[in-house]
Every structure is written in structure tokens, then in C-alpha cells.
Design a protein around this motif. Sequence first.
Motif, mmCIF file in Angstrom:
data_model
loop_
_atom_site.group_PDB
_atom_site.id
_atom_site.type_symbol
_atom_site.label_atom_id
_atom_site.label_comp_id
_atom_site.label_asym_id
_atom_site.label_seq_id
_atom_site.Cartn_x
_atom_site.Cartn_y
_atom_site.Cartn_z
ATOM 1 N N THR A 42 6.081 0.996 -8.729
ATOM 2 C CA THR A 42 6.817 1.292 -6.734
ATOM 3 C C THR A 42 5.066 0.073 -6.540
ATOM 4 O O THR A 42 4.263 0.760 -7.402
ATOM 5 N N VAL A 62 6.191 0.951 -1.153
ATOM 6 C CA VAL A 62 5.932 2.182 0.790
ATOM 7 C C VAL A 62 4.665 1.580 0.725
ATOM 8 O O VAL A 62 4.031 0.711 0.858
ATOM 9 N N THR A 64 1.644 4.337 2.529
ATOM 10 C CA THR A 64 0.755 5.313 1.903
ATOM 11 C C THR A 64 0.997 5.344 0.630
ATOM 12 O O THR A 64 1.575 5.420 -0.443
ATOM 13 N N GLU A 67 3.130 8.615 -0.116
ATOM 14 C CA GLU A 67 4.391 8.418 -0.908
ATOM 15 C C GLU A 67 4.444 7.895 -2.335
ATOM 16 O O GLU A 67 5.454 8.311 -3.239
ATOM 17 N N ASP A 70 4.255 10.260 -4.262
ATOM 18 C CA ASP A 70 4.697 11.408 -4.511
ATOM 19 C C ASP A 70 5.878 10.863 -5.882
ATOM 20 O O ASP A 70 6.820 11.600 -6.291
ATOM 21 N N ARG A 71 6.221 9.282 -5.993
ATOM 22 C CA ARG A 71 6.728 8.417 -6.960
ATOM 23 C C ARG A 71 6.731 8.258 -8.274
ATOM 24 O O ARG A 71 6.959 8.213 -9.390
#
Length: 321
Positions: A42, A62, A64, A67, A70-71
Amino acid sequence: MKRATTRVATRRLPDRHIGWIGVGKMGARMCRRALAAGYRLTVLEPVVENRAIVVARGAGFVSTAAELCDRARVIVLTIPDDSVLREVVLGPDGLCAHVAPGDIVVDMSTVSPHLSAEAADVLARTGAAFVRAPVSGSTQLASDGQLTILLSGPPEAVRAVEPLLATLSTRRLYLGAGEEARYMKFVLNILAGSTAAVLSEALMFGRKGGLSTRAMLDVIADSIVASPLIEGKRDMLLARDFDPAFSIQQMITDFDLVADTARAIRAPMMIAGLIRQQFELARAAGDGERDYFALLEQFERMAGLAPEAPDEADDTLPETG
């Protein structure tokens, strides 16, 4: 953990989902290598054209740092300079505000040791680890997975990301737990820039004495001063094709980082300062976006020499009757 000239021991990544910030010339090539090796990526990249290159290969994206964190538990940075590192890691919406304990941030950029140490300290307070992993090698070597990666930082974090780094490189050299990789990268850049400057001056001197560039490079390649760097630039110097693998502007930026760091640690760098000024003259002449070995033509201009045409000289021995 063995040091310096040995490979880092291999361990498995806790997660094969990687976050990646910065998808420029080098970053895009490294991302493609990671995707081809089966990693899920990502990316966080503001330039649409840049991120489209890797999104087309299967990466997600993404907008930000929140984000991204989070991944992914491992986040790689391939960014241009100190200002971007400060924003990406230390800014109000940077990684330091969103990483979790146990996360690993791997910075493969060329940045100053003092800012790198600051980023490491702030990340450590969150429970995240900061791996310094600047690279040595060209965009072509990045495409081929043949970079050399200089490593320093917490040994366990370095071991955890080694399988990922192995997809990008043929050599990974662990140098210590702090900023050693940053200093080693500067050592290599000083030597690369110095080689370009000294070789350019020497070739100019030889041409003033009637030697051809081809003849000089042939002899150098078979002498005690032969080097892989000079041999790797041979075709470029003979063809006078200075399409940049690493530009004069980039070399100036790196020499400025060296100068700033040298002042901070009180290291006298008189020769590096002179070489930096030679690159400045070349930039002022319009060569900033050419390869740093285009410095040869700057020395030739100063000596009143026209650039030698490709394969101009015939260096074969005359036939005897």
C-alpha cells in the motif's frame, strides 16, 4: 548479529503487507521488485503519475499516514530529503502520531544523521523501531534487485525486515545500532564524487598532452587505479552520453549534506569542499541534470578543449612495411 562485511541473518517478516511512502525513480523500481516477490503493498505518494506505476502492478494506495499505519506494520520510506523526512515522520500528521508498538519504519533515503537520530528517538518513544537502510546503486541496479543496502538500527528490527530487503539487493551490510549507515552512505558518496572530479581533471590533463580518452581509459582499466566505478562509466565517457544515473544536482545535494554534517561533528573536509565547487561550476554551466561524470566537460571547458567526439581517436599501432 555480525557487522560490516557480512550479510544480515534472515528472519521472517511478521506480515507480508508493506506500507511504502515515496514512489519516485528509485522507489517505484523497488516497489515493483517487492510486488514481484509476493509482498502486498500500500503506497502513500502525492504524485498521481508516480503512484499509478505501482498501482497498475497491484499495489493499493492511501492518502494519509494514519490510513497507512492502519494497514501495515512495516513501512518503507524512499523520499528525497530531510524536509520530507521531517514532515513524513515528525509532522503533526506524520508516522510518529500513528505507528503502534512493534511497528518498523525502514528509511532507505539519503538524509542527515542528526535528523535521522531525531526520528529514531521519537519513534522509539512510541514503541516503533527505525531501521536506517540507505542504498548504494543506480536505478538500473534497483530494477534488477542488485542494490547494496547499508543497515543500522535495532538488530531485531533489521533481522525482521531482511527478507524484504533481500528482494531489492544482493548485499546487505549491517554497521551498527545507530547512525552508522548514514555515515557510510556519505563516505561512499564522497568517494564517488571525488572519483568523478579527479578522473575528469586527469583526463583533461591527458588530452592536453595528446592522449585520447579511449587510450587513457584502456590503460586505467589495466592499472593499479582501476575501479568498478570508472569501468562502469567507461561507455558513458566515450559516447559522451551523460543521461543521468545520478545527476550533478543530486551530487551537490549530497555534498551539502556532508558539509552540514561535517560542521556538526567538527570534521575538516577541505577536499570535499573544493570538489563541491567544481560541481557548482558545472551546474552554473547548465549541466545540473546531466550525470555527475559530465564534470569531465567542465574541466575541458576550463582548459579550452572542445568535447572529444565519440570514438574520435584511432589508437591502433601503425602497420610496418
